[in-house]
Motif scaffolding. Structure first.
Motif, PDB file in Angstrom:
ATOM      1  N   SER A   1     -80.294  48.834  40.078  1.00 20.47           N
ATOM      2  CA  SER A   1     -80.782  47.253  40.010  1.00 20.47           C
ATOM      3  C   SER A   1     -80.912  47.346  41.965  1.00 20.47           C
ATOM      4  N   ILE A   2     -81.743  46.568  42.065  1.00 20.55           N
ATOM      5  CA  ILE A   2     -82.127  45.872  43.115  1.00 20.55           C
ATOM      6  C   ILE A   2     -81.958  44.331  43.171  1.00 20.55           C
ATOM      7  N   PRO A   3     -80.496  43.827  43.743  1.00 19.13           N
ATOM      8  CA  PRO A   3     -80.577  42.307  43.583  1.00 19.13           C
ATOM      9  C   PRO A   3     -81.853  41.668  44.362  1.00 19.13           C
ATOM     10  N   ARG A   4     -81.519  40.600  43.769  1.00 20.59           N
ATOM     11  CA  ARG A   4     -82.901  39.210  44.024  1.00 20.59           C
ATOM     12  C   ARG A   4     -82.595  38.946  45.200  1.00 20.59           C
ATOM     13  N   ASP A   5     -81.207  38.702  46.287  1.00 22.48           N
ATOM     14  CA  ASP A   5     -80.912  38.669  47.186  1.00 22.48           C
ATOM     15  C   ASP A   5     -80.724  38.867  48.809  1.00 22.48           C
ATOM     16  N   LEU A   6     -81.163  40.710  48.191  1.00 22.90           N
ATOM     17  CA  LEU A   6     -81.423  41.790  49.525  1.00 22.90           C
ATOM     18  C   LEU A   6     -82.334  41.115  50.010  1.00 22.90           C
ATOM     19  N   MET A   7     -82.084  41.412  51.309  1.00 27.51           N
ATOM     20  CA  MET A   7     -83.151  41.086  52.372  1.00 27.51           C
ATOM     21  C   MET A   7     -83.569  42.080  52.816  1.00 27.51           C
ATOM     22  N   VAL A   8     -84.878  42.381  52.927  1.00 26.01           N
ATOM     23  CA  VAL A   8     -85.917  43.681  53.148  1.00 26.01           C
ATOM     24  C   VAL A   8     -87.008  43.166  53.373  1.00 26.01           C
ATOM     25  N   PRO A   9     -88.356  44.200  54.284  1.00 28.43           N
ATOM     26  CA  PRO A   9     -89.259  43.779  54.812  1.00 28.43           C
ATOM     27  C   PRO A   9     -89.987  43.829  53.839  1.00 28.43           C
ATOM     28  N   ILE A  10     -91.247  43.025  53.569  1.00 31.26           N
ATOM     29  CA  ILE A  10     -92.223  42.920  52.648  1.00 31.26           C
ATOM     30  C   ILE A  10     -93.434  43.038  54.007  1.00 31.26           C
ATOM     31  N   PRO A  11     -93.944  44.319  53.228  1.00 34.13           N
ATOM     32  CA  PRO A  11     -95.271  44.566  54.116  1.00 34.13           C
ATOM     33  C   PRO A  11     -96.181  43.445  54.019  1.00 34.13           C
TER      34      PRO A  11
ATOM     35  N   VAL B   1     -77.771  49.023  43.416  1.00 34.62           N
ATOM     36  CA  VAL B   1     -78.299  49.418  45.328  1.00 34.62           C
ATOM     37  C   VAL B   1     -77.156  49.036  46.128  1.00 34.62           C
ATOM     38  N   PRO B   2     -76.272  50.137  46.510  1.00 36.16           N
ATOM     39  CA  PRO B   2     -75.223  49.747  47.801  1.00 36.16           C
ATOM     40  C   PRO B   2     -75.853  48.783  48.837  1.00 36.16           C
ATOM     41  N   VAL B   3     -74.556  47.735  48.616  1.00 35.99           N
ATOM     42  CA  VAL B   3     -75.013  46.290  49.359  1.00 35.99           C
ATOM     43  C   VAL B   3     -73.596  46.226  50.291  1.00 35.99           C
ATOM     44  N   LEU B   4     -74.015  45.565  51.318  1.00 40.38           N
ATOM     45  CA  LEU B   4     -73.082  44.785  51.412  1.00 40.38           C
ATOM     46  C   LEU B   4     -73.493  42.818  52.400  1.00 40.38           C
ATOM     47  N   ASP B   5     -72.721  42.092  52.614  1.00 40.27           N
ATOM     48  CA  ASP B   5     -72.456  40.789  53.220  1.00 40.27           C
ATOM     49  C   ASP B   5     -73.915  40.977  53.690  1.00 40.27           C
ATOM     50  N   ASP B   6     -74.583  39.860  54.090  1.00 49.06           N
ATOM     51  CA  ASP B   6     -75.513  39.419  55.384  1.00 49.06           C
ATOM     52  C   ASP B   6     -74.824  38.613  56.496  1.00 49.06           C
ATOM     53  N   PRO B   7     -74.232  39.923  57.552  1.00 42.67           N
ATOM     54  CA  PRO B   7     -73.680  38.898  58.802  1.00 42.67           C
ATOM     55  C   PRO B   7     -74.647  37.504  58.876  1.00 42.67           C
ATOM     56  N   LYS B   8     -75.769  37.388  58.690  1.00 39.19           N
ATOM     57  CA  LYS B   8     -76.393  36.136  59.006  1.00 39.19           C
ATOM     58  C   LYS B   8     -76.440  35.366  58.194  1.00 39.19           C
ATOM     59  N   ASP B   9     -75.886  35.534  56.385  1.00 33.55           N
ATOM     60  CA  ASP B   9     -76.458  34.589  55.865  1.00 33.55           C
ATOM     61  C   ASP B   9     -75.231  34.930  54.323  1.00 33.55           C
ATOM     62  N   GLU B  10     -73.948  34.772  54.706  1.00 31.08           N
ATOM     63  CA  GLU B  10     -73.070  34.506  53.298  1.00 31.08           C
ATOM     64  C   GLU B  10     -73.648  34.787  51.478  1.00 31.08           C
ATOM     65  N   ASN B  11     -74.984  34.004  51.970  1.00 28.35           N
ATOM     66  CA  ASN B  11     -75.332  33.983  50.438  1.00 28.35           C
ATOM     67  C   ASN B  11     -76.125  34.628  50.288  1.00 28.35           C
ATOM     68  N   ARG B  12     -76.685  36.379  51.368  1.00 33.70           N
ATOM     69  CA  ARG B  12     -77.230  37.548  51.266  1.00 33.70           C
ATOM     70  C   ARG B  12     -77.222  39.470  50.723  1.00 33.70           C
ATOM     71  N   VAL B  13     -77.596  39.718  50.744  1.00 35.30           N
ATOM     72  CA  VAL B  13     -76.663  41.362  51.134  1.00 35.30           C
ATOM     73  C   VAL B  13     -77.845  41.873  51.339  1.00 35.30           C
ATOM     74  N   ILE B  14     -77.414  42.997  53.075  1.00 33.86           N
ATOM     75  CA  ILE B  14     -77.799  44.089  52.776  1.00 33.86           C
ATOM     76  C   ILE B  14     -77.975  44.886  52.609  1.00 33.86           C
ATOM     77  N   LEU B  15     -78.936  46.647  53.073  1.00 35.93           N
ATOM     78  CA  LEU B  15     -78.236  47.509  52.135  1.00 35.93           C
ATOM     79  C   LEU B  15     -76.928  48.058  52.592  1.00 35.93           C
ATOM     80  N   LYS B  16     -75.952  48.630  52.469  1.00 39.59           N
ATOM     81  CA  LYS B  16     -74.944  49.445  52.899  1.00 39.59           C
ATOM     82  C   LYS B  16     -75.578  51.465  53.157  1.00 39.59           C
TER      83      LYS B  16
END
Length: 506
Positions: free
Chosen positions: A131-141, A323-338
């Motif tokens: 499962s890929i979280p909808r709130d995951l911050m990623v580069p979109i090509p 997918v392993p994630v961590l809280d986004d340090p730039k936005d508490e409502n988003r996550v980044i890859l762990k």
């Protein structure tokens, strides 16, 4: 006194009953003759129309399907395929079309609300669904709309926006997943809210479990503690609930969805659905109406073959993971890859590694932080890959290799990897590193499966400068061997087995 004899046309009581029996017998004889004629005629009609009926069903289901031709761009920039393994991207959109105002924004065009990457092993012995979280911050090509119009990418955005935003179609989500994970996607299947309702109803309901009473006014779910069979609106409410379970976010909703899909798989495979013509028709009709697929599987025949590949996997060997994630340090409502955990999981799937025990005797991948390196590759030192700066230069002579390698490195935790200008032609790949960064260079070589002597010091490089990876022609030889992929899953990986009936919403 002599009684009068019955007049002509009149009957005594006994004679009257006899005449009735004779008339009834005659009527039965006529009915049997008509029935025999009707049955024979119908049988002949069914036999004669058998092929035509099958053709009608085929055309009916084909006409139900909606297919999209995706534009994926330069083939050289895509991840390499893992043999006969299958990777299907399942996109659940949040489109409110046809659902009315009770479901929020009635004008929503449909974003990537629920995303699953369904990996089926090449020997069909196991499957992993991440499962890929909808709130995951990623580069979109950058991607292209169906009309060929270019849609700009984004260096950092929610995965949710890879679909629907700025006219992005499923091909944009497809490209984003490949860029983020380094896993080659073969097909996509898209469903919306209405599909959850119709499919759950078609299978006769799906059993779910709540560990507590749930009352969520936003999803409209009201459920008492215990087990329930849900379908239609109740099924949709269950998979949408997140505000009153767990921590109240998308990460708490994902296990509910995994529970629901696992239960539906068990229902279809364990019930008489696949042997009952009526139930099978109902399910096939609902499924083909509910799905939007890529043109590669845009026919009933191809979709059937895909379904057979998936159904060949034993339920106990299907693992759902997040997918392993961590809280986004730039936005508490988003996550980044762990990292490096996410990269480890992606590498296992790309190399067709199983997370479960299989009937062929392959062992499940236990949770541990160790990595199995390719033969001849030095052991990676204790270096955090996110702290290693890498510039990738292409000297292979083939276009697109730098970008693909950067994607691989980011998936392995080297999140600051970036492309540089092309290098002069080189036969073999090499790593040049500044003084004091030998351990980082060794870690990079190990991650790419390069021999230890590929890393060489560069006395002219600035002390805090990046490692410079030059890709040679050997980078085109073959993808990383399965032995170069991690043999073990990340520690603390959230997972659910499809045959586990004890999972409950908390």
């Amino acid at each position: 006194m002599q009684k009068d004899k019955p007049k002509t046309g009149e009957y005594s009581g006994q004679g009257h009953r006899t005449a009735q029996r004779r008339a009834a017998a005659a009527r039965r004889t006529r009915r049997r003759r008509r029935t025999l004629k009707w049955t024979a005629g119908t049988g002949a009609l069914v036999m004669a129309a058998g092929c035509g009926g099958a053709y009608y069903l085929y055309e009916h289901f084909n006409n139900n399907l909606t297919s999209v031709k995706v534009q994926l761009g330069d083939e050289a920039e895509r991840p390499r395929a893992a043999g006969d393994a299958l990777n299907i991207l399942v996109l659940g959109t949040d489109s409110r079309e046809g659902l009315g105002s009770d479901y929020g924004d009635a004008g929503s065009s449909g974003h990537a609300d629920t995303t699953l990457l369904f990996h089926v092993a090449k020997d069909r012995s196991n499957a992993t669904v991440i499962s890929i979280p909808r709130d995951l911050m990623v580069p979109i090509p950058e991607c292209r709309a169906p009309d060929g119009k270019s849609i700009p990418g984004s260096a950092r955005d929610m995965f949710n926006n890879s679909l629907g935003q700025a006219g992005r179609d499923p091909g944009c989500s497809w490209k984003t997943v490949e860029k983020v994970t380094g896993i080659r996607v073969d097909h996509f299947v898209q469903v919306n809210f209405e599909a959850v309702k119709t499919l759950s109803t078609a299978v006769g309901g799906v059993e779910v479990c709540a560990a507590k009473d749930i009352n969520d006014p936003k999803s409209h779910l009201r459920m008492t503690k215990g087990r329930h069979v849900v379908q239609g609106d109740d099924a949709l409410a269950f998979v949408r609930t997140r505000h009153v379970v767990g921590t109240g976010g998308d990460l708490s909703r994902i296990p509910l969805q995994q529970q629901f899909i696992s239960s539906m798989i068990r229902k279809v495979k364990g019930d008489d659905t696949l042997t009952s013509p009526a139930k099978l028709y109902k399910l096939a009709d609902a499924a083909t109406k509910a799905l939007t697929v890529d043109s590669g599987i845009g026919s009933v025949d191809k979709l059937k073959d895909l379904a057979l590949d998936i159904s060949a996997v034993d339920t106990k060997n299907i693992t759902f993971a997040t997918v392993p994630v961590l809280d986004d340090p730039k936005d508490e409502n988003r996550v980044i890859l762990k990292q490096p955990d996410a990269g480890r999981l992606f590498s296992m799937i790309a190399a067709d590694r199983s997370l479960t025990e299989t009937s062929q005797g392959a062992t499940a991948a236990p949770a541990a932080p160790e990595t199995t390196a390719a033969p001849g590759t030095p052991a990676a030192p204790a270096v955090d890959p996110k702290d290693v700066q890498v510039t990738v230069r292409n000297g292979s002579g083939a276009q697109g290799q730098s970008g693909a390698t950067v994607d691989r490195l980011r998936a392995k935790g080297f999140t600051t990897a970036a492309t540089g200008p092309n290098a002069p032609a080189a036969a073999t790949s090499s790593i040049a590193y500044p003084a004091g960064q030998e351990e980082a260079a060794t870690a990079l070589a190990a991650a790419l499966g390069l021999p230890g002597d590929a890393a060489r010091p560069d006395p002219k490089a600035a002390a805090k400068g990046p490692l410079v990876l030059v890709l040679g022609k050997d980078a085109l030889a073959a993808p990383a061997a399965p032995s170069a992929a991690p043999a073990e899953a990340p520690a603390d990986l959230q997972r659910v087995q499809a045959d586990d009936t004890d999972v409950c919403a908390k």
